[in-house]
Design an enzyme around this catalytic site. Structure first.
Site, PDB file in Angstrom:
ATOM      1  N   HIS A 148       2.317  12.098  -0.824  1.00  0.00           N
ATOM      2  CA  HIS A 148       1.833  13.479  -0.727  1.00  0.00           C
ATOM      3  C   HIS A 148       2.966  14.420  -1.126  1.00  0.00           C
ATOM      4  O   HIS A 148       3.854  14.704  -0.318  1.00  0.00           O
ATOM      5  CB  HIS A 148       1.379  13.787   0.699  1.00  0.00           C
ATOM      6  CG  HIS A 148       0.125  13.088   1.093  1.00  0.00           C
ATOM      7  ND1 HIS A 148      -1.095  13.419   0.559  1.00  0.00           N
ATOM      8  CD2 HIS A 148      -0.108  12.074   1.957  1.00  0.00           C
ATOM      9  CE1 HIS A 148      -2.030  12.634   1.084  1.00  0.00           C
ATOM     10  NE2 HIS A 148      -1.461  11.805   1.932  1.00  0.00           N
ATOM     11  N   ASN A 157      -2.556   0.230  -4.093  1.00  0.00           N
ATOM     12  CA  ASN A 157      -2.674  -0.816  -3.097  1.00  0.00           C
ATOM     13  C   ASN A 157      -2.996  -2.115  -3.826  1.00  0.00           C
ATOM     14  O   ASN A 157      -3.882  -2.145  -4.673  1.00  0.00           O
ATOM     15  CB  ASN A 157      -3.809  -0.430  -2.118  1.00  0.00           C
ATOM     16  CG  ASN A 157      -4.260  -1.584  -1.245  1.00  0.00           C
ATOM     17  OD1 ASN A 157      -5.436  -1.933  -1.215  1.00  0.00           O
ATOM     18  ND2 ASN A 157      -3.340  -2.190  -0.528  1.00  0.00           N
ATOM     19  N   TYR A 158      -2.234  -3.175  -3.542  1.00  0.00           N
ATOM     20  CA  TYR A 158      -2.514  -4.494  -4.113  1.00  0.00           C
ATOM     21  C   TYR A 158      -2.463  -5.507  -2.995  1.00  0.00           C
ATOM     22  O   TYR A 158      -1.518  -5.509  -2.213  1.00  0.00           O
ATOM     23  CB  TYR A 158      -1.511  -4.812  -5.226  1.00  0.00           C
ATOM     24  CG  TYR A 158      -1.668  -3.822  -6.358  1.00  0.00           C
ATOM     25  CD1 TYR A 158      -2.737  -3.930  -7.241  1.00  0.00           C
ATOM     26  CD2 TYR A 158      -0.794  -2.737  -6.477  1.00  0.00           C
ATOM     27  CE1 TYR A 158      -2.935  -2.980  -8.242  1.00  0.00           C
ATOM     28  CE2 TYR A 158      -0.976  -1.784  -7.474  1.00  0.00           C
ATOM     29  CZ  TYR A 158      -2.054  -1.915  -8.349  1.00  0.00           C
ATOM     30  OH  TYR A 158      -2.260  -0.970  -9.316  1.00  0.00           O
ATOM     31  N   ARG A 159      -3.501  -6.317  -2.879  1.00  0.00           N
ATOM     32  CA  ARG A 159      -3.606  -7.208  -1.722  1.00  0.00           C
ATOM     33  C   ARG A 159      -4.198  -8.562  -2.130  1.00  0.00           C
ATOM     34  O   ARG A 159      -4.940  -8.666  -3.117  1.00  0.00           O
ATOM     35  CB  ARG A 159      -4.475  -6.567  -0.646  1.00  0.00           C
ATOM     36  CG  ARG A 159      -5.860  -6.189  -1.138  1.00  0.00           C
ATOM     37  CD  ARG A 159      -6.689  -5.428  -0.105  1.00  0.00           C
ATOM     38  NE  ARG A 159      -7.963  -5.018  -0.684  1.00  0.00           N
ATOM     39  CZ  ARG A 159      -8.191  -3.863  -1.306  1.00  0.00           C
ATOM     40  NH1 ARG A 159      -7.235  -2.966  -1.416  1.00  0.00           N
ATOM     41  NH2 ARG A 159      -9.380  -3.593  -1.828  1.00  0.00           N
ATOM     42  N   SER A 187       0.865  -1.182   0.000  1.00  0.00           N
ATOM     43  CA  SER A 187       0.000   0.000   0.000  1.00  0.00           C
ATOM     44  C   SER A 187       0.894   1.221   0.000  1.00  0.00           C
ATOM     45  O   SER A 187       1.819   1.307   0.811  1.00  0.00           O
ATOM     46  CB  SER A 187      -0.861  -0.021   1.254  1.00  0.00           C
ATOM     47  OG  SER A 187      -1.702   1.101   1.268  1.00  0.00           O
ATOM     48  N   HIS A 236     -20.901  12.593   1.264  1.00  0.00           N
ATOM     49  CA  HIS A 236     -21.286  13.833   1.952  1.00  0.00           C
ATOM     50  C   HIS A 236     -20.762  15.082   1.244  1.00  0.00           C
ATOM     51  O   HIS A 236     -21.168  16.194   1.578  1.00  0.00           O
ATOM     52  CB  HIS A 236     -20.827  13.807   3.416  1.00  0.00           C
ATOM     53  CG  HIS A 236     -19.334  13.802   3.586  1.00  0.00           C
ATOM     54  ND1 HIS A 236     -18.566  12.694   3.386  1.00  0.00           N
ATOM     55  CD2 HIS A 236     -18.475  14.778   3.951  1.00  0.00           C
ATOM     56  CE1 HIS A 236     -17.290  12.992   3.631  1.00  0.00           C
ATOM     57  NE2 HIS A 236     -17.208  14.251   3.967  1.00  0.00           N
ATOM     58  N   HIS A 284      -2.186   7.156  -4.819  1.00  0.00           N
ATOM     59  CA  HIS A 284      -2.351   6.010  -3.927  1.00  0.00           C
ATOM     60  C   HIS A 284      -2.389   4.747  -4.769  1.00  0.00           C
ATOM     61  O   HIS A 284      -2.962   4.737  -5.860  1.00  0.00           O
ATOM     62  CB  HIS A 284      -3.672   6.162  -3.156  1.00  0.00           C
ATOM     63  CG  HIS A 284      -4.223   4.873  -2.628  1.00  0.00           C
ATOM     64  ND1 HIS A 284      -5.281   4.215  -3.220  1.00  0.00           N
ATOM     65  CD2 HIS A 284      -3.838   4.113  -1.585  1.00  0.00           C
ATOM     66  CE1 HIS A 284      -5.537   3.109  -2.538  1.00  0.00           C
ATOM     67  NE2 HIS A 284      -4.681   3.010  -1.550  1.00  0.00           N
TER      68      HIS A 284
END
Lengths: 301, 301
Positions: free
Chosen positions: A100, A112-114, A96, A174, A110
């Site tokens: 910034h 991420n590989y899982r 992950s 939101h 970003h």
């Protein structure tokens, strides 16, 4: 799905993520030119551990985390029911990363590989997405095209499916905005694990090609105080997404992963200004408009 | 519980919260000396609305929000089941305030008093809690004693129950810390609604006595850059609590309240520094120790 396949995939996934972590960290140190990653190896009391690498206060990267981890053991009952597998026994391994950059003209990124095994079920998940503060269409297009090429090599359906899933997932209800200009995101590819493992390796290996050229061409762009202010306000949205909606963050906190490794994703300096809206017609206002209406970036936006 | 009582309580609760909002805003403007609250009246499409008052960039208050709202209508099914009432029809009215002072020696403070009616059930909830960046024991003791006095007037059991509930509620599991030094928090008082309404009025009216003397005596304390840094890091914990755990925030976002009014609670400037720990023996380290082991502040800590 034979047990032996899953066990072999776990081993190969762990080796792949560690090797990818090494390559990405080396390339990011070259990009930054001054700062170096520090490494914290950690052990999870319930089973497993990780290799966290964080770079802070660099010339180009204000904060960067590139982490690998393998955690396993027993899930808490209530949480186990919220995942797609069966039972409480689990194994989860992956990489992950969140970058910034200091300059607001360089987007946050970003990836991420899982690989997750829970009871009789095992699946891959992950993706990569780009979060600009100032939107350069050609950057978004480049990022998408590199990932589309990695997808197309494996399955013509992948990119359109995973692009749409990315827009759907990285959505702040939101705010009625997406977190950024998206990329690819997948969690239910179908179940042919060897095929999927080949795909996520190509996708992970595509990361540097997708991101480095953008960082290189924007990192020296002159910055005003107002642009820095806007970057810090938008970073607030990043925090809102990660703490309110992000499944990876919730998974990490719920499975008692290492808090500092999970929350390395949070930006270094952030602002919340009450009811701040950019002036119509400005680049800031255009960014928000685009985040309300996902574009077809691979075709040029 | 007669329907007529609940309807009358709703009316009186609305009048009480608006009058308390006026008094608190006036006192805070006097404390600040320079900045003024701006008011945004808003209407909720599904039913109800609110009166949001925010002050930013003051001399003493870097950001302050004092909001009242009354919202009603139909809850989403899944969310309705997570509340303690029955069915989807609901009414919720209350006051909510968060003050983020500029000087790190002045604590952040939060208070919230609400009345909720869902199906056949109606209940009050709320409380007040203090979040210091630099811990002055006498400030924590003062804040607790004022609230204890308001509790003791009504029921000798209230303060010990609500103090413990506050420590339990404002707890960041992933940090193994409380958000601050607590105060009082209640959500299930017992069900004698008139008695409870009398109590929450006294509790709400105690707010200025509990907080103003602290702000007055700390607001001119000299501040170093390192202290400001620490304040911004600790404000990160405030964000983590509000976005990950706070039921009020989740309630607001889930019932499609006005996002800017709900998230006025987030601090103006925040930092996340990877794995930051204060030096042992410093005031910063002592704060963290105390947040891991709640004290009996009303007795002097």
């Amino acid at each position: 799905m034979k047990t032996v396949d899953v066990e072999s995939l776990k081993e190969r996934m762990e080796a792949f993520t560690r090797s990818l972590q090494d390559d990405i960290c080396a390339a990011l140190e070259r990009l930054d030119g001054t700062a170096r990653f520090r490494e914290d190896a950690w052990i999870r009391p319930g089973g497993g551990g990780g290799r966290t690498r964080v770079l802070e206060e660099g010339a180009v990267l204000e904060k960067a985390g590139v982490n690998t981890s393998v955690v396993f053991g027993e899930l808490e009952e209530q949480f186990a029911q919220r995942l797609q597998g069966e039972g409480r026994r689990f194994w989860a391994g992956g990489i992950s990363l969140v970058l910034h950059p200091r300059n607001p003209h360089v987007p946050t990124v970003h990836a991420n590989y899982r690989f997750i095994h829970q009871g009789g079920k095992a699946w891959f998940g992950g993706g990569a997405d780009l979060t600009p503060y100032y939107l350069y269409d050609e950057d978004a297009t480049h990022f998408h095209r590199v990932h589309k090429a990695a997808c197309d090599k494996h399955d013509a359906d992948y990119y359109p499916r995973f692009k749409a899933a990315c827009d759907g997932y990285f959505h702040l209800r939101h705010r009625e905005e997406t977190r950024g200009v998206g990329g690819v995101f997948f969690e239910n590819m179908g179940g042919e694990l060897e095929k999927e493992f080949a795909f996520i390796q190509d996708c992970g290996r595509a990361f540097l090609d997708a991101y480095l050229p953008i960082a290189e061409r924007r990192k020296d762009t002159p910055v005003t105080q107002a642009q820095r202010f806007w970057q810090e306000v938008r970073r607030g949205r990043y925090v809102e997404f990660n703490l309110v909606y992000d499944r990876g963050t919730v998974f990490g906190l719920e499975t008692r992963g290492r808090t500092e490794s999970i929350l390395m994703s949070l930006p270094p300096q952030v602002r919340w200004r009450y009811d701040h809206h950019p002036e119509p017609g400005t680049p800031e206002a255009r960014l928000v408009e685009v985040l309300r209406q996902p574009r077809d970036w691979a075709r040029g936006g």
